[in-house]
Design a protein around this motif. Structure first.
Motif, PDB file in Angstrom:
ATOM      1  N   ALA A  34       0.838  -1.200   0.000  1.00 26.68           N
ATOM      2  CA  ALA A  34       0.000   0.000   0.000  1.00 26.68           C
ATOM      3  C   ALA A  34       0.873   1.250   0.000  1.00 26.68           C
ATOM      4  O   ALA A  34       1.868   1.333   0.730  1.00 26.68           O
ATOM      5  N   VAL A  35       0.512   2.221  -0.822  1.00 23.84           N
ATOM      6  CA  VAL A  35       1.239   3.493  -0.869  1.00 23.84           C
ATOM      7  C   VAL A  35       0.876   4.319   0.355  1.00 23.84           C
ATOM      8  O   VAL A  35      -0.312   4.526   0.660  1.00 23.84           O
ATOM      9  N   THR A  36       1.877   4.795   1.087  1.00 26.47           N
ATOM     10  CA  THR A  36       1.640   5.603   2.283  1.00 26.47           C
ATOM     11  C   THR A  36       2.001   7.073   2.092  1.00 26.47           C
ATOM     12  O   THR A  36       1.497   7.938   2.801  1.00 26.47           O
ATOM     13  N   ASP A  37       2.890   7.350   1.114  1.00 27.82           N
ATOM     14  CA  ASP A  37       3.265   8.758   0.908  1.00 27.82           C
ATOM     15  C   ASP A  37       3.961   8.903  -0.440  1.00 27.82           C
ATOM     16  O   ASP A  37       4.677   7.988  -0.884  1.00 27.82           O
ATOM     17  N   ILE A  38       3.741  10.023  -1.096  1.00 24.64           N
ATOM     18  CA  ILE A  38       4.458  10.416  -2.304  1.00 24.64           C
ATOM     19  C   ILE A  38       4.871  11.870  -2.126  1.00 24.64           C
ATOM     20  O   ILE A  38       4.037  12.724  -1.813  1.00 24.64           O
ATOM     21  N   VAL A  39       6.153  12.145  -2.302  1.00 23.16           N
ATOM     22  CA  VAL A  39       6.639  13.504  -2.069  1.00 23.16           C
ATOM     23  C   VAL A  39       7.685  13.854  -3.115  1.00 23.16           C
ATOM     24  O   VAL A  39       8.502  13.009  -3.508  1.00 23.16           O
ATOM     25  N   LEU A  40       7.637  15.092  -3.596  1.00 24.47           N
ATOM     26  CA  LEU A  40       8.689  15.610  -4.469  1.00 24.47           C
ATOM     27  C   LEU A  40       9.857  16.004  -3.579  1.00 24.47           C
ATOM     28  O   LEU A  40       9.846  17.052  -2.947  1.00 24.47           O
ATOM     29  N   ARG A  41      10.867  15.168  -3.531  1.00 19.91           N
ATOM     30  CA  ARG A  41      11.963  15.365  -2.593  1.00 19.91           C
ATOM     31  C   ARG A  41      12.987  16.377  -3.100  1.00 19.91           C
ATOM     32  O   ARG A  41      13.634  17.069  -2.304  1.00 19.91           O
ATOM     33  N   GLU A  42      13.146  16.469  -4.404  1.00 27.74           N
ATOM     34  CA  GLU A  42      14.218  17.295  -4.952  1.00 27.74           C
ATOM     35  C   GLU A  42      13.786  17.823  -6.316  1.00 27.74           C
ATOM     36  O   GLU A  42      13.221  17.092  -7.134  1.00 27.74           O
ATOM     37  N   HIS A  43      14.060  19.111  -6.574  1.00 33.83           N
ATOM     38  CA  HIS A  43      13.802  19.689  -7.893  1.00 33.83           C
ATOM     39  C   HIS A  43      14.768  20.850  -8.090  1.00 33.83           C
ATOM     40  O   HIS A  43      14.679  21.868  -7.418  1.00 33.83           O
ATOM     41  N   GLY A  44      15.723  20.651  -8.986  1.00 29.98           N
ATOM     42  CA  GLY A  44      16.720  21.674  -9.256  1.00 29.98           C
ATOM     43  C   GLY A  44      17.020  21.735 -10.734  1.00 29.98           C
ATOM     44  O   GLY A  44      16.329  21.121 -11.552  1.00 29.98           O
ATOM     45  N   PRO A  45      18.062  22.469 -11.099  1.00 27.14           N
ATOM     46  CA  PRO A  45      18.406  22.592 -12.516  1.00 27.14           C
ATOM     47  C   PRO A  45      19.026  21.330 -13.110  1.00 27.14           C
ATOM     48  O   PRO A  45      19.087  21.199 -14.332  1.00 27.14           O
ATOM     49  N   LEU A  46      19.484  20.405 -12.259  1.00 24.86           N
ATOM     50  CA  LEU A  46      20.179  19.215 -12.751  1.00 24.86           C
ATOM     51  C   LEU A  46      19.326  17.959 -12.694  1.00 24.86           C
ATOM     52  O   LEU A  46      19.353  17.136 -13.599  1.00 24.86           O
ATOM     53  N   ARG A  47      18.570  17.774 -11.618  1.00 24.16           N
ATOM     54  CA  ARG A  47      17.761  16.571 -11.481  1.00 24.16           C
ATOM     55  C   ARG A  47      16.567  16.833 -10.589  1.00 24.16           C
ATOM     56  O   ARG A  47      16.543  17.793  -9.810  1.00 24.16           O
ATOM     57  N   ALA A  48      15.568  15.962 -10.704  1.00 25.83           N
ATOM     58  CA  ALA A  48      14.409  15.980  -9.825  1.00 25.83           C
ATOM     59  C   ALA A  48      14.194  14.568  -9.295  1.00 25.83           C
ATOM     60  O   ALA A  48      14.561  13.576  -9.952  1.00 25.83           O
ATOM     61  N   ARG A  49      13.574  14.490  -8.095  1.00 29.65           N
ATOM     62  CA  ARG A  49      13.441  13.191  -7.435  1.00 29.65           C
ATOM     63  C   ARG A  49      12.102  13.115  -6.717  1.00 29.65           C
ATOM     64  O   ARG A  49      11.765  13.981  -5.915  1.00 29.65           O
ATOM     65  N   ILE A  50      11.344  12.066  -7.022  1.00 29.04           N
ATOM     66  CA  ILE A  50      10.081  11.788  -6.343  1.00 29.04           C
ATOM     67  C   ILE A  50      10.259  10.549  -5.485  1.00 29.04           C
ATOM     68  O   ILE A  50      10.765   9.520  -5.951  1.00 29.04           O
ATOM     69  N   ARG A  51       9.821  10.629  -4.240  1.00 26.59           N
ATOM     70  CA  ARG A  51       9.926   9.508  -3.312  1.00 26.59           C
ATOM     71  C   ARG A  51       8.541   8.899  -3.091  1.00 26.59           C
ATOM     72  O   ARG A  51       7.584   9.611  -2.739  1.00 26.59           O
ATOM     73  N   VAL A  52       8.442   7.583  -3.312  1.00 22.33           N
ATOM     74  CA  VAL A  52       7.198   6.843  -3.090  1.00 22.33           C
ATOM     75  C   VAL A  52       7.426   5.847  -1.965  1.00 22.33           C
ATOM     76  O   VAL A  52       8.331   5.000  -2.049  1.00 22.33           O
ATOM     77  N   GLU A  53       6.627   5.935  -0.907  1.00 22.36           N
ATOM     78  CA  GLU A  53       6.769   5.050   0.248  1.00 22.36           C
ATOM     79  C   GLU A  53       5.595   4.075   0.300  1.00 22.36           C
ATOM     80  O   GLU A  53       4.450   4.445   0.022  1.00 22.36           O
ATOM     81  N   ARG A  54       5.891   2.822   0.668  1.00 19.95           N
ATOM     82  CA  ARG A  54       4.887   1.757   0.700  1.00 19.95           C
ATOM     83  C   ARG A  54       5.051   0.919   1.971  1.00 19.95           C
ATOM     84  O   ARG A  54       6.116   0.922   2.595  1.00 19.95           O
ATOM     85  N   GLU A  55       4.012   0.151   2.277  1.00 18.76           N
ATOM     86  CA  GLU A  55       4.097  -0.778   3.400  1.00 18.76           C
ATOM     87  C   GLU A  55       3.194  -1.975   3.150  1.00 18.76           C
ATOM     88  O   GLU A  55       2.226  -1.915   2.398  1.00 18.76           O
ATOM     89  N   TRP A  56       3.578  -3.093   3.752  1.00 20.76           N
ATOM     90  CA  TRP A  56       2.771  -4.311   3.748  1.00 20.76           C
ATOM     91  C   TRP A  56       3.191  -5.134   4.954  1.00 20.76           C
ATOM     92  O   TRP A  56       4.380  -5.400   5.162  1.00 20.76           O
ATOM     93  N   GLY A  57       2.220  -5.550   5.762  1.00 22.66           N
ATOM     94  CA  GLY A  57       2.567  -6.287   6.977  1.00 22.66           C
ATOM     95  C   GLY A  57       3.496  -5.458   7.842  1.00 22.66           C
ATOM     96  O   GLY A  57       3.206  -4.304   8.178  1.00 22.66           O
ATOM     97  N   ARG A  58       4.639  -6.021   8.171  1.00 24.89           N
ATOM     98  CA  ARG A  58       5.631  -5.296   8.973  1.00 24.89           C
ATOM     99  C   ARG A  58       6.751  -4.711   8.112  1.00 24.89           C
ATOM    100  O   ARG A  58       7.735  -4.210   8.642  1.00 24.89           O
TER     101      ARG A  58
END
Length: 618
Positions: free
Chosen positions: A320-344
């Motif tokens: 299950a997806v618990t969070d999606i966040v744009l972690r980084e956005h600059g002139p060189l690169r951008a980064r999206i973080r997707v967090e998930r969980e299942w059980g423990r």
């Protein structure tokens, strides 16, 4: 009679048994032989016509214990890391002229010892992996010392003019072809941040990123910058205080969207996976109309070996997806973080796209696995029609059926077909996993590439032995593991995507080191060996085992098609041109005292081969 043993190599007892059975006559006359002698005898007995009538097998030799392709994630990752480290150490020792043969021999022996048939497949007892981790760690440590020494020797000869308030940085490329890559670097004593320039003072695309240090020291920080590196060589850069021009290509980003000049991807906010991946070069959306989950977790009742397993493509549940966040956005690169969980268990995937013409999506995975007797597939659904699945194998590739069967492979798997009549494909390249499948469409899902990311059977449990319900057992792969993969869209044939080189760079990144100011005879940039970046790739550069004044260069054809390659070898002062057959490996021995007398050798670099190639001064 051909005679084989079940061990990795024959023991004294095995050899004595051959003599014993020969004396007894139980299996007829037995003769210890070599492959060459065996096939020569076959030719003599059968003749050319008889040989032509023998069946030819062109596929995998043995499918057995499919669970071993993924059992124990640690040993797979440690082996990959150690192999890359020792190969890099061989190259830099040769370039720097260091005779490190004794140290390299010790490192290689640790690598090879841990390729034993129960350690590497993950089927050994748990204490074996304490030893394997330490022994492979020793191989990496030896390699790092050799690499650091070589880099220090080269760096002290590079001319680095003094410039007050700057920090010189030399970036080393271990690969024998030009590399364009992003370099992450930690720095200190720069409270206002830094920007990066090249040796001529021109601004280099860069941006600030999160430091690995979490302290109150305002001067510490981290930057990522774009490095353009010569083949098997180095380039000088500088960190200057304060912000710079930060030139870069176009890059757009939001919480669910990344886009540059070549690719555009969108993430579904519910599933956390791609709802669109457009290759602007062809206009094709590789996942348009595709269905199926990205993560697939299910119970795994099979033993460590995975006996009788044909496929791990079993029905399962998504994380299950618990969070999606744009972690980084600059002139060189951008980064999206997707967090998930299942059980423990939890997993974070960080999707990274560079500016400009970056044509692959890098995904960094951190998986904290706490499940027992379960497995997880990472699945990559595509919207391709009539696809063909291609798997990388050692120094070659295989096309296999799209049937969901669990298959071994090296660093990449490709699925190529068409979208509305336009040829297109998607390759998945990774730096740690070896168990794959390519699954056909089914209810609610499309064609897809699958990677067995994690399995957690009991250590060294061999069916048909049953587990004692009152027993206490250790399960594999508990805890945190990290790995990376690339999503590489391409048009038409996978060969144009340079997958083998991408895998090499992912598994063996460039190295940046801080340097001081000093004079020296070397320029700010230099390459020592260049294979041209085409279909023929140099895999090994080393000093000869018996003659440290002889350079060994080994290359392989990577596309399965015949071709001609020119290897520029300025470290030896020559240019070598040779023809290569499909997936052919050729090894050249170059005396540094007389490089124009280079010869071709066999794989173990002992016997000279008669092969056509030309050598001329560089």
């Amino acid at each position: 009679m051909a005679w084989a043993t079940t061990a990795a190599a024959p023991t004294k007892a095995n050899i004595e048994s051959i003599h014993r059975y020969d004396r007894m006559g139980t299996y007829g006359e037995l003769t210890l032989s070599s492959p060459r002698r065996y096939f020569d005898e076959m030719v003599k007995r059968l003749g050319e016509q008889g040989l032509a009538e023998l069946p030819v097998w062109r596929d995998d030799l043995q499918h057995h214990a499919a669970g071993c392709y993924s059992s124990h994630s640690g040993i797979k990752a440690w082996q990959r890391r150690a192999q890359a480290a020792v190969l890099s150490a061989e190259r830099w020792a040769a370039i720097a002229g260091h005779d490190a043969r004794a140290d390299l021999e010790r490192a290689w022996k640790q690598v090879l010892f841990n390729q034993f048939h129960d350690v590497l497949p993950g089927s050994a007892i748990e204490p074996a992996y304490d030893d394997a981790r330490d022994q492979l760690g020793e191989a990496v440590a030896i390699s790092k010392r050799i690499i650091t020494r070589a880099h220090n020797v080269i760096a002290r000869d590079v001319q680095v003019p003094e410039e007050t308030g700057t920090q010189p940085v030399i970036v080393f490329n271990p690969h024998p072809w030009p590399v364009s890559t992003r370099v992450e670097l930690q720095y200190g004593v720069a409270p206002n941040g830094v920007h990066v320039v090249d040796a001529d003072g021109a601004d280099v695309p860069c941006q600030r990123t999160q430091s690995v240090a979490t302290t109150d020291d305002k001067g510490r920080g981290a930057t990522v910058f774009k490095a353009e590196l010569p083949p098997l060589g180095y380039r000088l850069y500088r960190l200057r205080q304060g912000p710079g021009m930060n030139p870069g290509g176009t890059l757009e980003a939001s919480e669910h969207h990344l886009e540059n000049d070549v690719l555009r991807l969108e993430l579904d906010p519910v599933t956390g996976w791609l709802s669109s991946l457009v290759d602007k070069r062809t206009g094709v959306d590789l996942v348009a109309g595709a269905s199926g989950e990205h993560t697939q977790i299910c119970e795994d009742p099979t033993d460590t070996w995975g006996h009788r397993v044909v496929s791990y493509d079993w029905p399962g549940q998504p994380m299950a997806v618990t969070d999606i966040v744009l972690r980084e956005h600059g002139p060189l690169r951008a980064r999206i973080r997707v967090e998930r969980e299942w059980g423990r268990s939890t997993m974070a995937e960080e999707f990274i796209l560079g500016a400009g013409d970056d044509d692959a999506v890098e995904v960094r995975v951190t998986l904290d696995w706490r499940e027992q007797a379960h497995l997880m597939k990472l699945r990559f659904p595509v919207g391709l029609e009539s696809p063909v699945a291609t798997y990388e194998i050692p120094f070659a590739h295989l096309t296999r059926p799209i049937d969901g069967a669990e298959e071994p492979a090296q660093s990449w798997v490709d699925l190529s077909g068409s979208v509305n009549g336009t040829r297109a494909g998607l390759a998945v390249v990774n730096n740690a996993k070896h168990g794959y499948d390519v699954a056909p469409p089914g209810p609610g899902r499309s064609h897809s590439i699958g990677i067995t990311a994690v399995r957690s059977p009991v250590y060294s449990w061999h069916d048909p032995r049953l587990l004692d319900p009152d027993g206490f057992y250790s399960f594999q792969d508990q805890g945190v593991q990290r790995f990376s993969y690339l999503l590489v869209p391409h048009a038409g044939d996978w060969r144009a995507a340079g997958l083998t080189r991408r895998a090499a760079l992912l598994g063996s990144p460039v190295r940046a080191m801080l340097e001081s100011f000093h004079d020296g005879p070397l320029p700010g940039s230099r390459g020592y060996l260049d294979d041209g970046g085409g279909q023929v790739m140099v895999t090994a550069v080393k000093l000869h085992e018996d003659a440290p004044r002889d350079l060994v260069v080994r290359a392989v054809e990577t596309t399965g098609q015949a071709g001609t390659a020119t290897l520029n070898i300025p470290v030896a002062g020559i240019r070598l041109t040779a023809d290569f057959g499909p997936s052919q490996i050729r090894t050249f021995r170059i005396p540094l005292d007389d490089p124009l007398s280079a010869v071709e050798t066999d794989l173990v670099e002992l016997e000279t081969r008669k092969g056509a190639f030309t050598v001329e001064p560089w």
